[in-house]
Each structure stands twice: as structure tokens, then as C-alpha cells.
Motif scaffolding. Structure first.
Motif, PDB file in Angstrom:
ATOM      1  N   SER A 223       0.828  -1.203   0.000  1.00  0.00           N
ATOM      2  CA  SER A 223       0.000   0.000   0.000  1.00  0.00           C
ATOM      3  C   SER A 223       0.863   1.255   0.000  1.00  0.00           C
ATOM      4  O   SER A 223       2.082   1.208   0.168  1.00  0.00           O
ATOM      5  N   TRP A 224       0.193   2.394  -0.124  1.00  0.00           N
ATOM      6  CA  TRP A 224       0.865   3.660  -0.351  1.00  0.00           C
ATOM      7  C   TRP A 224       1.084   4.476   0.913  1.00  0.00           C
ATOM      8  O   TRP A 224       1.794   5.485   0.876  1.00  0.00           O
ATOM      9  N   ASN A 225       0.483   4.094   2.041  1.00  0.00           N
ATOM     10  CA  ASN A 225       0.490   5.009   3.190  1.00  0.00           C
ATOM     11  C   ASN A 225       1.880   5.217   3.792  1.00  0.00           C
ATOM     12  O   ASN A 225       2.166   6.277   4.334  1.00  0.00           O
ATOM     13  N   TYR A 226       2.751   4.197   3.717  1.00  0.00           N
ATOM     14  CA  TYR A 226       4.144   4.342   4.141  1.00  0.00           C
ATOM     15  C   TYR A 226       5.021   3.722   3.048  1.00  0.00           C
ATOM     16  O   TYR A 226       5.449   2.576   3.167  1.00  0.00           O
ATOM     17  N   ALA A 249       4.639  -1.684  -6.122  1.00  0.00           N
ATOM     18  CA  ALA A 249       4.277  -0.533  -5.314  1.00  0.00           C
ATOM     19  C   ALA A 249       3.011   0.111  -5.860  1.00  0.00           C
ATOM     20  O   ALA A 249       2.676  -0.023  -7.041  1.00  0.00           O
ATOM     21  N   SER A 250       2.317   0.830  -4.997  1.00  0.00           N
ATOM     22  CA  SER A 250       1.091   1.504  -5.419  1.00  0.00           C
ATOM     23  C   SER A 250       1.410   2.610  -6.408  1.00  0.00           C
ATOM     24  O   SER A 250       2.409   3.322  -6.285  1.00  0.00           O
ATOM     25  N   GLU A 251       0.518   2.758  -7.383  1.00  0.00           N
ATOM     26  CA  GLU A 251       0.662   3.850  -8.339  1.00  0.00           C
ATOM     27  C   GLU A 251       0.571   5.210  -7.658  1.00  0.00           C
ATOM     28  O   GLU A 251       1.035   6.223  -8.204  1.00  0.00           O
ATOM     29  N   GLN A 252      -0.008   5.244  -6.443  1.00  0.00           N
ATOM     30  CA  GLN A 252      -0.110   6.504  -5.704  1.00  0.00           C
ATOM     31  C   GLN A 252       1.262   7.040  -5.296  1.00  0.00           C
ATOM     32  O   GLN A 252       1.415   8.245  -5.084  1.00  0.00           O
ATOM     33  N   VAL A 253       2.242   6.161  -5.195  1.00  0.00           N
ATOM     34  CA  VAL A 253       3.584   6.581  -4.776  1.00  0.00           C
ATOM     35  C   VAL A 253       4.620   6.162  -5.809  1.00  0.00           C
ATOM     36  O   VAL A 253       5.736   5.763  -5.471  1.00  0.00           O
TER      37      VAL A 253
END
Length: 622
Positions: A223-226, A249-253
Motif C-alpha cells: 500500500s501507499w500510506n508508508y 508498489a502503489s501507483e499513488q507513490v
């Protein structure tokens, strides 16, 4: 501290046993006293020196992206920040969620990229799996030393890509991964050593053991949170166990992963003399994740939403791929009536608003006794109203950063509206925060809402936001009922000075983890497995269970005394059997010898000797 210094310290230390002065006046006794002190000092000194001595480390350097440097003001502010542009399929739009500034555009990886990456990883793993634990420890110690030296840069890169504050980065990105590496260095080898088991009386002449062997290529969809910790946590575990590792890795990061974090992992391996292709980083949308899951990797860890987790679980079941699912939580804290609120409120504030509430084990529900409810709301409300919110790399002294994902503000506002319409009391916040300088920032006002009930959306759906959601209870059983009303069952906490009542509540909670008078610290105890039950997923990472989970477990037996005793089949049991009746009697008596009482065992010994000598002459009974 040198070993000599350690020994000098220990000779003057109260740890060393003392010989009474009147005894040491005798020369012989003096020599005995000196020898005793020296031997004790040597043993203790060696243990202490071994503990404080770091593992060998090789320094390396990775340039920090310009966008994370202090004073950077570049990047145009996007009119509608989003990671996807319909006119540019296959491209990931990277931006700072706290300001809306454009960071770059990155090509999303495809199935072809995944397949090629897997081939490179498998080839590198063939050599890596033959390395010693000592060689792997050099890699981990080098990585740890890099993190300690560059923790500010790591936090700034993470903050730029996620909108978190530097303090949240220190807690969630640096502290957690340092402890994961520390535990792995100190205890990972012990967890992977051959484990010997009791072979039982029947197989007393055998050695029985379990071997833990690397599975091959371990994949982690994180996930992207950390973004730093979530990437390096599974990577450290996989590499130390002898695997290659593929990180989706998430596309958000995508920006932080591509421009800094992936380079750290590969540079560390390379400077230590190993193939950097051991680690593969994939960045892409749903099709990329599906490609990783179906690629033929040997094991998968997925950290994300239940909706996606179900799809991953179904795909891995079809492929018979081992899988760990960590699907978030709706973590509850039960606060008993005897709690010291002056001590508890700061902890609950950190548990709720750390990383703007974007934590899988963040405090999502507080169930508090009605007798202290009003005082709690007063104390927490006063603090929440003073929280400072803004872009953490552009303004100083920020308590809360932004949300990372676009489109979440509207969802959260709908959850608050649903709760209020059903009787909840909104004390503060509950809506978007529009920053005067960065109106495109994805901020949600730190929120306090109370009088919640289990039927509300906010009580059931994971908010992943800076929302302190409060319930009231009058009896412990009512608190337990509220706590267990969610389908999420990851972590939990109970605050109570009455340890008996606190333990009672903990014992009734249907969760994967729990803490008494604390929040989330089981994740800092890296010796413990991490994971949940029900909709929070299954399987565990962390601790011995986690590192063994990326291994194949092989059960092995060997002869204990190969020249003396080996498995022998008496003639009556050898194929072709001359008299099946004799074979039945022998197996019956063998069972009785092992498992029957002493009378039955004694009789069985005589019977089996008789059969071996003269045969039973009993026909087979059908």
C-alpha cells in the motif's frame, strides 16, 4: 567501545562476583579469585561485546531527488490532481497531494515488464540462495546504516509523495523499518535454523527436523500510506531468507518508489557485491498488479483493501500460490472508567491522527465509559481544534498533512453526514479543509464525532482519515459488543487500571492483535507476527512466523545411529508376504508395544518374539 574497554569496565562492575577480603589474603585463594573474576569477565564481556558490535557495513550513496530538496518550489499546480489522465493511458501522473504540484509522469509497467522482471529475479536468486547468513547480514547492516544517515531525506521524499509530516515519517517510515532490520539481524538466523522435533517412541532411532528453504521469488503488493517502510519490510524479510523479491508498489507513490526507494535497494545490493536484479520494482495500475499475481511468483503478500484482497486471494487460490492478505482494519480502543485521561488522551490522539489517520492499525473507534465520556470529549476536543494542518514541506510546525488519495474527501463527508443523520454529534471538523495558499491540496479537517452506533457507515467502513470516532458504553459486555460489531478484526487496545477487567475485555475481542494500556506497539515488537482475522485478512508477516512464511518448510528424518540401527522389516512383513496372518499379528503387537499399557506391552513383546521365531500359524481373517 573496544573489547578491551568493555573488559576494563566489567572488571570494575558489580556484575563480577567478589571474593571476601579475608579469603584473598591467602595467595592460592587470591589466584582462584583472580581466575574466577577473569573467567566471568571473559564470558560476560564476550556477550556484551557481541551485542554492541555492529555487523560489517559498506557505505553507499543515492542522490536525493531535486523535488525533495529544501526550498523546491517547482512543478506546476495541476488544475485537477489525479494519478490518471484519460487522454494519456499507461501513464502515471505524480503530484504532491498536499499542494497539487506536478512531480513527474511515469510509464506504468505492463504484463510484459512483469514477465521480464521475473526472469531476471529468478536468475539472480539462483546465486543469492547460496549466500551465507553472514553475507546477508552485511547487506542488511549496510541498509540500516544508510537509513540512519539519510533518514531526513527518506522522510522528505515520502512527505513529498504522500503529504505526510516529517514526524509521521520518522515514526512510520524510519522507526519501524529500523526495528525490522534490527530484529532480522539479531534473530532471523535463529528463526531459519533447522528445527529439531521429537520423533516419538516409534521412531526413537531417527532424527526428525524441519528445514526452512527459500521459496524462490517472493512478491509483495504493498500500500501507499508508508511507501518506504511498506516496500522495505517485505524486501528485508525476503532477502534474508534467501529469496529474490518483486515489489509492486502503489501507483499513488510511483514517484518516490521510482526515483529514490528502488535505487536504495539496488545500490545496497550492488555495493555489497550482489546482483541488483534480486529486487524488482513494478509500478502500474490494476493490470500490473494482476500480472504480478498471475506471473508464477512463489509467494505473495498483499497489503490493501478487502475488495482487491478478495481478487488476489481468488487468483492465488487458482494458482495454488501461498498468500498473506493484510486488508486493513477498523481498530477499536476500549477505555474503561478508571483510566487516567491525562495519560490516555495524548496516546489516543497520536493513534488517531498519526499520518492523518492513514494507518492500517490506526485508532478508528474509541469506545469509552459513559462516566468519563464528557471529560474525554472536552480534553480531546480542545486539542483537536488546535491541530495545525498544511503542506509539511512548505510550512513549518504542521501537526497533520494531507490525504494521499484523491477523491477521498467526498467519501468521508458522506460518512460524517450519514452518522449525523442517525443521531451522532459532530463536535469539530467533518469536512474538507481548503488551504488558502494550496487550494488543490487534499486536506480533510481533523474531526471529532461522538454518540456513534454500530449501524452507521462510520462505524463499519474503514475511514483511513483524521477522524476521532467515539462510542459510549455502560457495561464491559456492552463495550465488547460494540468492539466486535465490525467485520474488520486487525488490531485493538484496552485502557484500564483494573488489569483483571482489562484482560477480560481483551480476551473477548475477536482480533488478530491487542494491547493493554497502549496503542499499536505490537508492530514495534518485531518478534510478534502481524495480521488479522475476518475481513482484515489472513496469514502473518513479522516475527519468526513471517520470515518462515517466505520459505518452503521441508520435513526431514535421518538415522540417529546409522551403523547401529536402521529400519528393518521382519520377513513376515516383506513382500511377497508368505502368511498375511503373521503380518497382522506382528503389526498388532507392534502397535500394542508402543501405545498399550504395561501389561499389554509385555504380552505383545512375547507374542511378537514368538511369531518371529516360530510364526503365529494364524490365518488371515477377512
Amino acid at each position: 567501545m573496544t573489547q578491551a574497554a568493555v573488559l576494563d569496565f566489567l572488571f570494575s562492575s558489580p556484575l563480577i562476583p567478589r571474593i571476601p577480603q579475608e579469603l584473598t589474603e591467602n595467595t592460592s585463594l587470591q589466584m582462584i579469585a583472580l581466575a574466577t573474576a577473569a573467567a566471568t569477565a571473559a564470558v560476560v564481556g564476550h556477550a556484551v561485546y557481541k551485542k554492541i558490535r555492529p555487523y560489517p557495513s559498506i557505505p553507499f550513496h543515492v542522490p536525493v531527488p531535486e523535488e525533495a530538496q529544501p526550498g523546491w518550489k517547482g512543478g506546476s499546480i495541476l488544475p485537477n490532481p489525479s494519478i490518471q489522465d484519460p487522454t494519456r493511458p499507461g501513464q502515471i501522473i505524480c503530484y504532491d497531494p498536499s499542494t497539487g504540484r506536478h512531480l513527474g509522469t511515469i510509464r506504468a509497467h505492463t504484463k510484459k515488464d512483469v514477465d521480464e522482471a521475473l526472469k531476471r529475479a529468478r536468475k539472480a536468486q539462483e546465486k543469492w540462495c547460496k549466500t551465507t547468513f553472514a553475507q546477508r547480514k552485511i547487506v542488511l547492516q549496510s541498509l540500516l546504516d544508510f537509513i540512519l544517515l539519510n533518514q531526513k531525506a527518506i522522510c522528505r521524499v515520502s512527505a513529498r509523495d504522500t503529504g505526510k509530516t516529517m514526524v509521521d515519517g520518522k515514526f512510520g517510515e524510519i522507526l519501524t523499518i529500523c526495528e525490522r532490520i534490527r530484529w532480522t539481524l539479531d534473530y532471523g538466523e535463529d528463526a531459519l535454523k533447522d528445527e529439531y522435533r521429537d520423533p516419538g517412541l516409534l521412531m526413537f532411532y531417527k532424527i526428525a527436523k524441519i528445514e526452512y528453504r527459500p521459496m524462490g521469488v517472493a512478491a509483495a503488493l504493498v500500500s501507499w500510506n508508508y511507501p518506504f517502510h511498506n516496500t522495505f519490510g517485505p524486501l528485508v524479510t525476503a532477502l534474508f531468507a534467501g529469496n529474490a523479491c518483486m515489489i509492486k508498489a502503489s501507483e499513488q507513490v510511483a514517484w518516490s518508489t521510482t526515483n529514490y526507494f528502488s535505487k536504495i535497494a539496488r545500490a545496497c545490493l550492488e555495493v555489497c557485491g550482489h546482483d541488483p536484479e534480486l529486487v524488482q520494482f513494478m509500478i502500474g495500475f490494476q493490470d500490473c498488479g494482476e500480472a504480478v499475481v498471475n506471473s508464477g511468483v512463489d509467494g505473495i503478500t498483499f497489503i490493501g483493501s478487502p475488495e482487491v484482497g478478495r481478487k488476489v486471494g481468488a487468483a492465488t487460490a487458482a494458482n495454488l500460490t501461498p498468500c498473506v492478505l493484510e486488508l486493513g482494519g477498523k481498530d477499536v480502543v476500549v477505555v474503561n472508567k478508571d483510566v487516567d485521561l491525562e495519560a490516555a488522551v495524548p496516546v489516543l490522539m497520536r493513534g488517531t491522527f498519526q499520518n492523518s489517520g492513514q494507518n492500517c492499525i490506526g485508532v478508528e473507534r474509541i469506545v469509552i465509559h459513559e462516566s468519563i465520556h464528557d471529560k474525554f470529549i472536552e480534553m480531546a476536543g480542545s486539542r483537536i481544534k488546535q491541530l495545525k494542518q498544511g503542506p509539511p514541506l512548505d510550512e513549518e510546525n504542521m501537526d497533520c498533512g494531507s490525504l494521499t488519495m484523491s477523491g477521498r474527501v467526498e467519501v468521508l463527508e458522506a460518512m460524517i453526514e450519514d452518522a449525523v443523520s442517525k443521531g451522532a454529534t459532530l463536535v469539530h471538523g467533518g469536512k474538507r479543509f481548503v488551504h488558502p495558499q494550496f487550494p488543490k491540496g487534499q486536506f480533510f479537517t481533523p474531526t471529532l464525532i461522538t454518540d456513534l452506533t454500530p449501524d452507521m457507515m462510520l462505524a463499519q467502513e474503514e475511514a483511513f482519515a483524521p477522524i476521532m470516532a467515539v462510542f459510549k458504553f455502560s457495561t464491559l459486555d456492552q463495550a465488547i459488543s460494540i468492539a466486535n460489531s465490525s467485520h474488520y478484526s486487525l488490531g485493538s487496545s484496552v485502557f484500564s487500571r483494573n488489569l483483571k477487567e482489562g484482560q477480560y475485555v481483551m480476551d473477548q475481542l475477536r482480533v488478530g492483535m491487542s494491547n493493554l494500556n497502549d496503542f499499536g506497539v505490537n508492530y514495534l515488537c518485531q518478534s510478534l507476527p502481524f495480521g488479522g482475522i475476518n475481513m482484515s485478512g489472513y496469514g502473518r508477516f513479522g516475527g519468526p512466523e513471517g520470515i518462515r512464511g517466505v520459505c518452503h518448510q521441508r520435513s526431514v528424518t535421518m538415522d540417529r545411529w546409522p551403523r547401529l540401527i536402521q529400519t528393518f522389516l521382519p520377513p513376515a512383513l516383506q513382500y511377497p508376504m508368505g502368511n498375511v496372518g503373521d503380518a497382522i499379528v506382528i503389526t498388532r503387537d507392534l502397535i500394542n508395544i508402543i501405545y498399550n499399557g504395561w501389561i499389554g506391552r509385555t504380552k505383545a513383546v512375547f507374542d511378537i518374539v514368538k511369531v518371529l521365531l516360530v510364526g503365529s500359524n494364524e490365518p488371515e481373517h477377512l
